[in-house]
Design a protein around this motif. Structure first.
Motif, PDB file in Angstrom:
ATOM      1  N   VAL A  37      -5.123 -14.834 -27.790  1.00 29.34           N
ATOM      2  CA  VAL A  37      -4.009 -14.739 -26.834  1.00 29.34           C
ATOM      3  C   VAL A  37      -4.132 -13.451 -26.020  1.00 29.34           C
ATOM      4  O   VAL A  37      -4.056 -13.457 -24.786  1.00 29.34           O
TER       5      VAL A  37
ATOM      6  N   TYR B 200      -5.316 -13.047 -21.721  1.00 23.68           N
ATOM      7  CA  TYR B 200      -4.598 -12.251 -20.717  1.00 23.68           C
ATOM      8  C   TYR B 200      -5.394 -11.029 -20.284  1.00 23.68           C
ATOM      9  O   TYR B 200      -5.206 -10.519 -19.178  1.00 23.68           O
TER      10      TYR B 200
ATOM     11  N   GLY C 246      -2.694 -20.323 -20.161  1.00 24.58           N
ATOM     12  CA  GLY C 246      -1.489 -19.514 -20.290  1.00 24.58           C
ATOM     13  C   GLY C 246      -0.475 -20.069 -21.253  1.00 24.58           C
ATOM     14  O   GLY C 246      -0.823 -20.609 -22.311  1.00 24.58           O
ATOM     15  N   THR C 247       0.789 -19.955 -20.868  1.00 21.64           N
ATOM     16  CA  THR C 247       1.855 -20.242 -21.822  1.00 21.64           C
ATOM     17  C   THR C 247       2.897 -21.196 -21.221  1.00 21.64           C
ATOM     18  O   THR C 247       2.570 -21.988 -20.337  1.00 21.64           O
ATOM     19  N   GLU C 248       4.148 -21.126 -21.690  1.00 19.71           N
ATOM     20  CA  GLU C 248       5.114 -22.166 -21.308  1.00 19.71           C
ATOM     21  C   GLU C 248       5.400 -22.213 -19.810  1.00 19.71           C
ATOM     22  O   GLU C 248       5.768 -23.264 -19.291  1.00 19.71           O
TER      23      GLU C 248
ATOM     24  N   PRO D 248      -1.676 -25.542 -19.861  1.00 19.69           N
ATOM     25  CA  PRO D 248      -2.581 -24.507 -20.372  1.00 19.69           C
ATOM     26  C   PRO D 248      -3.821 -25.095 -21.063  1.00 19.69           C
ATOM     27  O   PRO D 248      -3.708 -25.815 -22.047  1.00 19.69           O
ATOM     28  N   THR D 249      -4.981 -24.754 -20.503  1.00 23.26           N
ATOM     29  CA  THR D 249      -6.311 -25.158 -20.969  1.00 23.26           C
ATOM     30  C   THR D 249      -6.672 -26.587 -20.579  1.00 23.26           C
ATOM     31  O   THR D 249      -7.663 -27.122 -21.075  1.00 23.26           O
TER      32      THR D 249
ATOM     33  N   HIS E 260      -2.820 -25.068 -27.474  1.00 23.24           N
ATOM     34  CA  HIS E 260      -3.495 -23.991 -26.746  1.00 23.24           C
ATOM     35  C   HIS E 260      -2.544 -23.217 -25.827  1.00 23.24           C
ATOM     36  O   HIS E 260      -2.961 -22.372 -25.046  1.00 23.24           O
ATOM     37  N   VAL E 261      -1.246 -23.509 -25.885  1.00 24.89           N
ATOM     38  CA  VAL E 261      -0.242 -22.715 -25.157  1.00 24.89           C
ATOM     39  C   VAL E 261      -0.102 -21.385 -25.897  1.00 24.89           C
ATOM     40  O   VAL E 261       0.176 -21.372 -27.095  1.00 24.89           O
ATOM     41  N   THR E 262      -0.288 -20.282 -25.196  1.00 21.19           N
ATOM     42  CA  THR E 262      -0.468 -19.010 -25.916  1.00 21.19           C
ATOM     43  C   THR E 262       0.748 -18.641 -26.786  1.00 21.19           C
ATOM     44  O   THR E 262       0.574 -18.240 -27.935  1.00 21.19           O
ATOM     45  N   ASP E 263       1.960 -18.791 -26.263  1.00 20.82           N
ATOM     46  CA  ASP E 263       3.123 -18.472 -27.086  1.00 20.82           C
ATOM     47  C   ASP E 263       3.205 -19.361 -28.331  1.00 20.82           C
ATOM     48  O   ASP E 263       3.784 -18.961 -29.349  1.00 20.82           O
ATOM     49  N   HIS E 264       2.671 -20.546 -28.231  1.00 14.59           N
ATOM     50  CA  HIS E 264       2.723 -21.467 -29.376  1.00 14.59           C
ATOM     51  C   HIS E 264       1.670 -21.115 -30.420  1.00 14.59           C
ATOM     52  O   HIS E 264       1.875 -21.325 -31.611  1.00 14.59           O
ATOM     53  N   ILE E 265       0.538 -20.561 -29.968  1.00 12.75           N
ATOM     54  CA  ILE E 265      -0.453 -20.040 -30.924  1.00 12.75           C
ATOM     55  C   ILE E 265       0.191 -18.920 -31.728  1.00 12.75           C
ATOM     56  O   ILE E 265       0.140 -18.898 -32.956  1.00 12.75           O
TER      57      ILE E 265
END
Lengths: 346, 346, 346
Positions: free
Chosen positions: B173, B177, B276-278, B305-306, C326-331
């Protein structure tokens, strides 16, 4: 061999037919300021006892809309089916046609019409401050010319007609939330009903639905309406802000979208459009019947902002069924309505 | 019969050609700390008068990047097209090839290279703290061996080449970034231009774009840079936090991504990567031309994301056109640039 | 000609076989209140030293679940594979079959079973307060009859079996977060192993995974458990709220989902389900192997709330590999586990 012959005959057909039947489709559209009521029934039609929570406190907002007219006198409005809601007039064409869209800005700020999918030059793009079409002043008119070329038409994996969205693009973000949004349907060459009726032959009824959370917080349109019924100021309390996020299908909430009715046995095409921002991940879900989505069998279709997709359904299960976004917060906020399959013979 | 013959001839071709042309592709890559400027022009190139709002207050951040070198001396950098931006070197291969990726960690913490799509054993995975490749100490080197097998190559519904992402995966993570991201292109066996040029024969020009909101709030990389131009502390004011969310395409904002230029008539392949993220739901949208996305005709491609996807366009409409994420908040935050189709003969 | 013969023979086969082999599939299911532990190992199995951050403070919550029983005595539970986790029993059928789902509400509030994809009348929809099936009182029973018609079966672009979700739909939003969720697998007619075994012939092992962030903040189920180990009140501190968002695969976090094991060479089908709200954009990612997703080669599959999709993998790369959103906050929040391919001969 079978495949090669088919391709050849289609090519030959297109060479001949493009000269015979390529058509110019004319539409007259004005941008106008209107009062828009997200729930004309004034109540939650899905779960009446539940009410509409924070989203029911303010239902009428000042919006802009694209309004269709029958000709250049802009005196008689075209009639839209009830289910079209806040959407502008639907432009329909066959692959190979040309659109002439006559735009009259009857509103109070510069606006435009920018189409997705169509072929245009800079003059007719309706965006990016390029050409006359990008910035039509209040009171002024402009005619857009768009070509419905092969690459505006359904792809090999698409059904016989597909949906494109159009919207104003002077300050696109503001104008999308204004309500300046409409749809274009393009039918694959050879699949039209006739030269005069560009709708596809293999579909009995089609609906177009826009899934979008209209963010009415701090909207400019509202600031011009002091002292009237339609009145709103941003409040600091979070519930107030949430209550101004109108989780709408075609501009309606809590079952106020009506008219989604199919006859028994109808081949129904659902044209779906997503729009908006980070909260606008939507998953259109039908009770009662499934759809075929590009060869995938499902009853949930994923929409992100400006997704445009078309899926098919056989409406052979009579009843009145829920139809909603399956994102849980959006269910709570009223992004729900019902659709109907009539009994046999009705 | 036609189909059966085609399949047979492809199988025969592959049996023979795999021994003849299977190739080992070598790349030399270092991880390095760099200063990265999200807007080298220092201004909003799309709407100059609008400025860059909160996102313009701080444009240069301390990042890590993968830098390509011509050989194991790590003295001469490979030349990247301007549009590649923050992305690491692009690794290209044909189905059946093998990658040898020589990694030199010139940065200040343990890093790795973890590829999507490739076949590897635990030693070469570059992730999950398994094997030497998972944790390359500063100053150390490691050579990854990845097989580009049939299941790393385009599927039956894919175009002739597809994109995979690679990134560091010690603390994935943080390192995503950091900017430690690059791409891999795999061409279907038989579609390569030649043994030496693995690019597909049916594409004239290809672009690879990463849609990702770089969250620079509280970044570790920044904490090492006190007293320099690049300096940042988390503030409590929401605007400060928002302003450190760099809504970038290939690491550039507000039209600072340049070089997306096609010649008239070019068959263009767009390799798209989300990350990235949400908040990172993105919808890549081109003005001027549509794309074919796995048989679906559209001008908006959805990215989570991805997501890694590849779509095709015929660049035959000359002009300089907007190209942006269609999520409204992302438009506002500068996830916008332009691309160009040159006039005929240029 | 080849194609025409195939279609004809399939049609003939279906005409005959539908009378011969169409089957009624019976299942017995109770809704029950249970204690659910999101991390039975009590620790982060992926990165033990990292711990579970705010998500580790509270691991056991009061949930509702669908529990399978062997018959109408509701005395013997059906055995579920370990990897099924919080999911209810899996209903399996072949295109053309009929389900009889015997539901016994052993919980403390009205509940239902509403299936996606199936054909039902209003009596058997289990939703929208229509018919007996929509509102089964505590202590009461109802038998749902659903037809697995052609439009509940895999589409032309789908693999030989597809997944549908079922859930309670009295107050659907609440009940989804309660844990009242299960899956249905429908195999294409002619692809079943036998009349008694509806699983597809071209798959060796199948897993079904639900990606959903269970929001335990202010859950009703919790309010009934004062004085017990399972105890929770909403706190104002943001970390407390975040810590009650359980980023789970099949109800497990931080590597506590176990049993995802394939033998070397297995043809594995992954049935994936998304569920939840605006934060529930998920991207399922496997290390070690890629999948074929409707003809698209990838190792990341996009899921929005109530996406249901099925993808295929050849498990020929031995090892124990990461498998995560693969969503970073979820990792960071623990939406991660591992899966295993056994060595040859094991």
């Amino acid at each position: 061999m079978k495949h090669r012959i088919s391709v050849l005959s289609i090519l030959i057909f297109m060479l001949f037919s493009s000269h015979l039947s390529a058509t110019t489709r004319e539409y007259w559209v004005a941008a106008e300021k209107v009062d828009w009521n997200y729930a004309p029934a004034g109540k939650n039609m899905i779960k009446p006892k539940m009410g509409m929570s924070v989203w029911g406190k303010q239902l009428i907002y000042k919006k802009y809309r694209y309004i269709g007219y029958t000709d250049g006198s802009y005196s008689t409005r075209t009639i839209q089916p009830e289910w079209m809601g806040i959407l502008g007039p639907q432009f329909r064409a066959v692959e190979g046609d040309t659109f002439k869209i006559h735009f009259y800005n009857k509103a109070d700020k510069p606006l435009s019409i920018h189409p997705h999918g169509m072929r245009y030059d800079e003059q007719n793009e309706g965006a990016d401050m390029k050409g006359e079409g990008a910035y039509v002043l209040p009171g002024k008119k402009f005619t857009y010319t768009w070509t419905v070329d092969h690459e505006a038409a359904p792809g090999p994996a698409d059904p016989s007609s597909i949906v494109w969205v159009y919207h104003s693009h002077v300050d696109s973000v503001t104008e999308i939330y204004d309500g300046l949004i409409g749809s274009i349907i393009v039918t694959k060459k050879g699949m039209e009903r006739s030269v005069d009726d560009p709708r596809p032959r293999d579909v009995d009824v089609a609906f177009t639905n826009l899934y979008m959370i209209f963010d009415e917080n701090g909207r400019e349109a509202i600031k011009h309406t002091k002292g009237k019924q339609v009145h709103h100021e941003i409040k600091e309390h979070e519930d107030e802000e949430e209550g101004n996020l109108m989780h709408a299908i075609n501009g309606y909430v809590f079952g106020n979208l009506k008219g989604l009715v199919a006859k028994h046995g109808d081949r129904v095409r659902w044209h779906l459009i997503g729009m908006g921002t980070e909260v606008d991940l939507h998953t259109a879900h039908w009770h009662g019947k499934t759809v075929l989505d590009h060869g995938r069998r499902t009853d949930v279709v994923e929409l992100l902002p400006t997704t445009m997709t078309s899926v098919d359904m056989l409406a052979d299960n009579p009843g009145t069924w829920l139809y909603h976004c399956h994102v849980t917060d959006h269910i709570t906020a009223g992004m729900v309505t019902r659709w109907t399959v009539l009994p046999k013979g009705k």
